[in-house]
Design an enzyme around this catalytic site. Structure first.
Site, PDB file in Angstrom:
ATOM      1  N   SER A 198      14.514  25.836   8.712  1.00  0.00           N
ATOM      2  CA  SER A 198      13.841  26.920   8.020  1.00  0.00           C
ATOM      3  C   SER A 198      13.088  27.811   9.005  1.00  0.00           C
ATOM      4  O   SER A 198      13.690  28.379   9.911  1.00  0.00           O
ATOM      5  CB  SER A 198      12.938  26.350   6.932  1.00  0.00           C
ATOM      6  OG  SER A 198      12.684  27.298   5.951  1.00  0.00           O
ATOM      7  N   ASP A 304      21.703  27.350  -0.952  1.00  0.00           N
ATOM      8  CA  ASP A 304      20.320  27.577  -0.541  1.00  0.00           C
ATOM      9  C   ASP A 304      19.836  28.891  -1.146  1.00  0.00           C
ATOM     10  O   ASP A 304      20.288  29.973  -0.752  1.00  0.00           O
ATOM     11  CB  ASP A 304      20.240  27.627   0.991  1.00  0.00           C
ATOM     12  CG  ASP A 304      18.813  27.592   1.510  1.00  0.00           C
ATOM     13  OD1 ASP A 304      17.884  27.941   0.753  1.00  0.00           O
ATOM     14  OD2 ASP A 304      18.626  27.227   2.689  1.00  0.00           O
ATOM     15  N   HIS A 335      18.147  23.957   0.042  1.00  0.00           N
ATOM     16  CA  HIS A 335      17.400  24.059   1.298  1.00  0.00           C
ATOM     17  C   HIS A 335      17.072  22.649   1.792  1.00  0.00           C
ATOM     18  O   HIS A 335      15.927  22.180   1.693  1.00  0.00           O
ATOM     19  CB  HIS A 335      16.133  24.872   1.030  1.00  0.00           C
ATOM     20  CG  HIS A 335      15.484  25.450   2.247  1.00  0.00           C
ATOM     21  ND1 HIS A 335      16.107  26.336   3.076  1.00  0.00           N
ATOM     22  CD2 HIS A 335      14.229  25.273   2.759  1.00  0.00           C
ATOM     23  CE1 HIS A 335      15.276  26.688   4.050  1.00  0.00           C
ATOM     24  NE2 HIS A 335      14.138  26.047   3.883  1.00  0.00           N
TER      25      HIS A 335
END
Length: 649
Positions: A198, A304, A335
């Site tokens: 991320s 995601d 995610h």
């Protein structure tokens, strides 16, 4: 593009004892060829744990002195004692004190001397015994670092780049945050690999895009490639707040007290109109892909809905254009870190990747298939290259059908119009469940049931000509696989996994840092339709991706929506559908009005990346004569969760 040497003839420190024995019996060339994997020959319990503060050369908080970022280090003690140098694996993060890393939200912990006791995740536990150092960097404005967080801007990127410069003898570091005693990284050869999920992976992308020397590889997991595309899609807002909200969530108490000016710059530079500004230019790493010297092993969840898949698609394409050595994993998750959906294979592959890229081992990983793709939960296939050779952008055209709002999708030009009214209460899941049913909030276009599998691999584009009834309008376009399937439940809070109570161990543990993590398994659901690619736009951005204008009601406008990258097989017996609608609930914000839009189908089309191109589509649809029936929701995927998603791990 600089020419990269594929193999570095450099002996691993982690296998020094083995190499010495081999050298006694083999020629030097044979001994090198026999060394294919670093081994856990060093003590983790006796590893050196230290902290340094690296001078970034910036003064983000305006206090009149250069900001220093904290870098916590865990490295094997034995190589330094023998005068040997080790490579570095680095994770630069804003989350080490505020929010945690990984599925168990681990934080850094420290002893009385300020040295790290628990380093989140398994990287140090696993790789330090194998002859790597691990470095966890606090981004400026977070945890123990000076400065201000600036959401992917110069300060964020310099936080990690300065550490790489220090590892390679080009920057200064100190033994404390405010002291004057300097320290050198004389224990490393400077060869660095960055990893992170991320925001952390985003920093890896951004640092690689500077072309910094010494960065040999990056492993971005579910990472952003352009921050504009995190917050907007051609002017359509994806969240109800901007980067200042995210900065506020991760800043240290110290930064809260000193970074109001930086926060205001984030507000001013990210107008809610969705217009492009200089702030977004600075945070667009795709434009600088030509500077990348490092190899790239990226992973992303195809569902995601936080860091959406446009990010990996445009980054991958730019890297390919510039000849960057690369590898990719694509899962069915949201995610989620690959450690939590394919743990054993991930650790093994990551180990071999770092051995190849940082230790120079000829272990064959560069000659293996480029892509691993999860086709069904825990069922993986590979592609020699990605997208596969023979993939062609193929134009499919919608046409009116027997019922209003339910048209056909094929190769021939379409005619007629379809009309729908924006309904912000409905999502793509609602549309997909009624693809074959006339409803007022969307227009759907469907092939007949396929007679062969049809694979889409890459990014799509939908060009729409629409006439609005109001001065503002948002558009959504989604591709749907119509037919029953069992998939990972990506819309669940855990985004496709269940976390169990048992643990598995990956590396060595100490009393303060366990290498054992909770086991996970796929969380699945049965569906009658799967949305597998999406795109959005503000129709007011019809003339420019970077600036929107008010619309004239009753006038036709043409705009192209970028649909997110994917790799999906629509199987025999299913149908492929395109849906065009207004607000996609919880994935874009609604416009200020409630428009009705009329599509001119003669000027509307979708370009999809078909493996086999138009011929594959013709073969897959031969003999189909009717539109597939509407999808039936089984257990179903819920609409995306109504939470403000931030790029956390």
């Amino acid at each position: 593009m600089p020419i990269r040497t594929r193999f570095t003839i450099w002996r691993t420190l982690a296998a020094a004892a083995v190499a010495a024995l081999l050298a006694a019996f083999l020629t030097p060339a044979a001994a090198q060829a026999a060394t294919r994997e670093s081994r856990p020959v060093y003590s983790y319990a006796n590893a050196v744990r230290e902290a340094v503060w690296v001078d970034t050369g910036l003064d983000g908080d305006g206090d009149g002195r250069s900001d220093r970022v904290a870098a916590d280090i865990v490295r094997p003690r034995e190589p330094a004692q023998q005068g040997r140098k080790v490579p570095v694996i680095m994770d630069a993060s804003p989350y080490y004190s505020c929010c945690g890393r990984g599925n168990e939200s681990q934080l850094k912990t420290y002893d009385a001397q300020g040295n790290v006791v628990q380093m989140p995740l398994f990287y140090d536990n696993y790789f330090v015994p194998r002859g790597y150092a691990f470095v966890g960097v606090d981004l400026a404005g977070t945890n123990r670092s000076d400065g201000c967080i600036d959401i992917g801007g110069r300060s964020d990127i310099q936080s990690a780049k300065a550490v790489i410069d220090w590892l390679n003898g080009r920057a200064k570091a100190y033994t404390s945050r405010t002291g004057t005693t300097t320290v050198r990284a004389n224990w490393t050869n400077g060869r660095t690999g960055m990893i992170g999920k991320s925001w952390d992976g985003t920093i890896a992308n951004g640092v690689a895009a500077t072309g910094v020397k010494g960065l040999k590889t990056i492993v971005p997991i579910s990472a952003i490639s352009s921050w504009y595309d995190y917050y907007f899609a051609k002017g359509a807002p994806l969240y109800d707040s901007g980067p200042n909200w995210l900065a506020d969530a991760v800043e240290s108490d110290d930064a809260h007290a000193h970074c109001a000016a930086v926060q205001q710059k984030l507000v001013d530079g990210a107008p809610r109109t969705g217009d492009w500004t200089g702030l977004w230019t600075e945070r667009d790493y795709v434009k600088d892909a030509g500077k990348v010297r490092a190899s790239v092993f990226l992973t992303h969840g195809l569902q995601d809905l936080n860091v959406r898949t446009k990010h990996f698609g445009q980054w991958w394409n730019a890297l390919a254009k510039n000849g960057v050595e690369r590898k990719i994993w694509l899962s069915q998750t949201g995610h989620v870190d690959p450690f939590d959906y394919r743990r054993g294979a991930w650790v093994d592959t990551l180990h071999r990747w770092f051995d190849h890229e940082l230790l120079g081992y000829d272990n064959g990983i560069d000659r293996e298939p480029m892509a691993d793709i999860e086709r069904h939960p825990d069922q993986w296939v590979t592609s020699k290259v990605w997208p596969p050779s023979g993939t062609r952008a193929t134009t499919l055209r919608p046409a009116t059908g027997a019922q209003p709002g339910v048209g056909t999708l094929g190769l021939l030009p379409g005619t007629g119009t379809e009309t729908f009214t924006d309904d912000p209460k409905l999502s793509e899941t609602d549309w997909a469940a009624k693809t074959g049913t006339p409803t007022p909030e969307k227009a759907g276009f469907v092939t007949g049931q396929l007679t062969r599998d049809l694979r889409l691999s890459g990014s799509s584009k939908v060009t729409v000509t629409a006439t609005p009834t109001t001065a503002t309008a948002h558009l959504s376009a989604v591709l749907v696989d119509l037919g029953p399937d069992t998939i990972r439940d990506y819309a669940d809070a855990a985004e496709g996994i269940n976390t169990l109570t048992d643990r598995t161990c990956w590396g060595e543990s100490t009393a303060g840092d366990s290498a054992c993590f909770k086991v996970t398994m796929a969380k699945t659901t049965s569906v009658g339709a799967t949305v597998f690619s999406r795109g959005w736009a503000d129709l007011g951005n019809y003339a420019s991706d970077r600036k929107g204008v008010p619309l004239t009601p009753g006038r036709a406008y043409t705009i192209t929506l970028d649909l997110a990258a994917t790799d999906h097989v629509v199987p025999k017996g299913h149908s492929l559908a395109l849906i065009v609608a207004g607000t996609d609930r919880d994935l874009i914000d609604p416009p200020s009005t409630t428009p009705t839009l009329t599509l001119d189908l003669s000027r509307t089309a979708v370009r999809v990346p078909l493996v086999g191109g138009a011929a594959a589509f013709t073969h897959a649809t031969s003999g189909t004569t009717s539109v597939a029936p509407g999808a039936t929701t089984l257990d179903g995927v819920r609409a995306p969760r109504t939470v403000h998603r931030v790029p956390m791990g």
